[in-house]
Design a protein around this motif. Sequence first.
Motif, mmCIF file in Angstrom:
data_model
loop_
_atom_site.group_PDB
_atom_site.id
_atom_site.type_symbol
_atom_site.label_atom_id
_atom_site.label_comp_id
_atom_site.label_asym_id
_atom_site.label_seq_id
_atom_site.Cartn_x
_atom_site.Cartn_y
_atom_site.Cartn_z
ATOM 1 N N PRO A 70 -42.030 -11.042 24.478
ATOM 2 C CA PRO A 70 -40.846 -10.243 24.807
ATOM 3 C C PRO A 70 -40.644 -10.040 26.303
ATOM 4 O O PRO A 70 -39.532 -9.800 26.753
ATOM 5 N N ASP A 71 -41.736 -10.145 27.091
ATOM 6 C CA ASP A 71 -41.628 -9.943 28.541
ATOM 7 C C ASP A 71 -41.381 -11.236 29.312
ATOM 8 O O ASP A 71 -41.318 -11.213 30.545
ATOM 9 N N ARG A 99 -33.517 -12.033 33.106
ATOM 10 C CA ARG A 99 -33.868 -10.899 32.250
ATOM 11 C C ARG A 99 -34.996 -11.316 31.324
ATOM 12 O O ARG A 99 -35.223 -12.491 31.083
ATOM 13 N N ASP A 102 -36.692 -9.896 25.617
ATOM 14 C CA ASP A 102 -36.367 -8.671 24.898
ATOM 15 C C ASP A 102 -35.037 -8.079 25.387
ATOM 16 O O ASP A 102 -34.189 -7.683 24.584
ATOM 17 N N GLU A 103 -34.828 -8.031 26.698
ATOM 18 C CA GLU A 103 -33.569 -7.512 27.254
ATOM 19 C C GLU A 103 -32.386 -8.366 26.817
ATOM 20 O O GLU A 103 -31.317 -7.834 26.490
ATOM 21 N N LEU A 105 -32.054 -10.139 24.089
ATOM 22 C CA LEU A 105 -31.730 -9.898 22.684
ATOM 23 C C LEU A 105 -31.088 -8.529 22.465
ATOM 24 O O LEU A 105 -30.363 -8.330 21.491
ATOM 25 N N LYS A 106 -31.313 -7.598 23.366
ATOM 26 C CA LYS A 106 -30.717 -6.258 23.250
ATOM 27 C C LYS A 106 -29.369 -6.144 23.967
ATOM 28 O O LYS A 106 -28.687 -5.132 23.836
ATOM 29 N N THR A 107 -28.991 -7.164 24.727
ATOM 30 C CA THR A 107 -27.742 -7.119 25.492
ATOM 31 C C THR A 107 -26.562 -7.425 24.575
ATOM 32 O O THR A 107 -26.569 -8.413 23.849
ATOM 33 N N ASP A 108 -25.555 -6.575 24.642
ATOM 34 C CA ASP A 108 -24.359 -6.732 23.818
ATOM 35 C C ASP A 108 -23.284 -7.470 24.619
ATOM 36 O O ASP A 108 -22.486 -6.849 25.324
ATOM 37 N N ARG A 138 -29.409 -16.529 23.236
ATOM 38 C CA ARG A 138 -30.167 -15.645 22.360
ATOM 39 C C ARG A 138 -31.250 -16.429 21.611
ATOM 40 O O ARG A 138 -32.361 -15.928 21.420
#
Length: 154
Positions: A70-71, A99, A102-103, A105-108, A138
Amino acid sequence: MDQAVTQSPAIDDIVADFELLDEWEDRYRYVIELGRSLAPLADDDRTEANKVRGCASQVWLATEQDGAGPDAVLCFRGDSDAMIVRGLVAIVIALFGDRTADEILKTDAEALFQRLDLRSHLTAQRSNGLRSLVDRIRADAASAIGDAPTAATG
């Protein structure tokens, strides 16, 4: 730090510039200018593996990964044979580049596109291509984490 290297604008700067432009004709010109600011993509990166599927124009995306899980930090380089699409690539790279997986995958991304009112001003083909580009990024992030979708589940 050497500032001689030209760098694409940050996503916050792009959003601010977009909000200053009232007319869509001006926004289109700005998107094209963003495309011109992209660093040239090396011929070695214009491979079948880097081609983004689902785009009417030719679009390439080269991904570099630093670390794993994730990092892991992902960096992207991209290009297109269409100027407007090249500008859209620049916007997406500004949103997701440098990024962690993890960031990413969380970005909209869809929220950004709504804020910029992009979808209502793009053809259906370009809108689908933009979605394909985001999906590819993604997928690269998921792969870095180790959760890449398989053909059976994807």
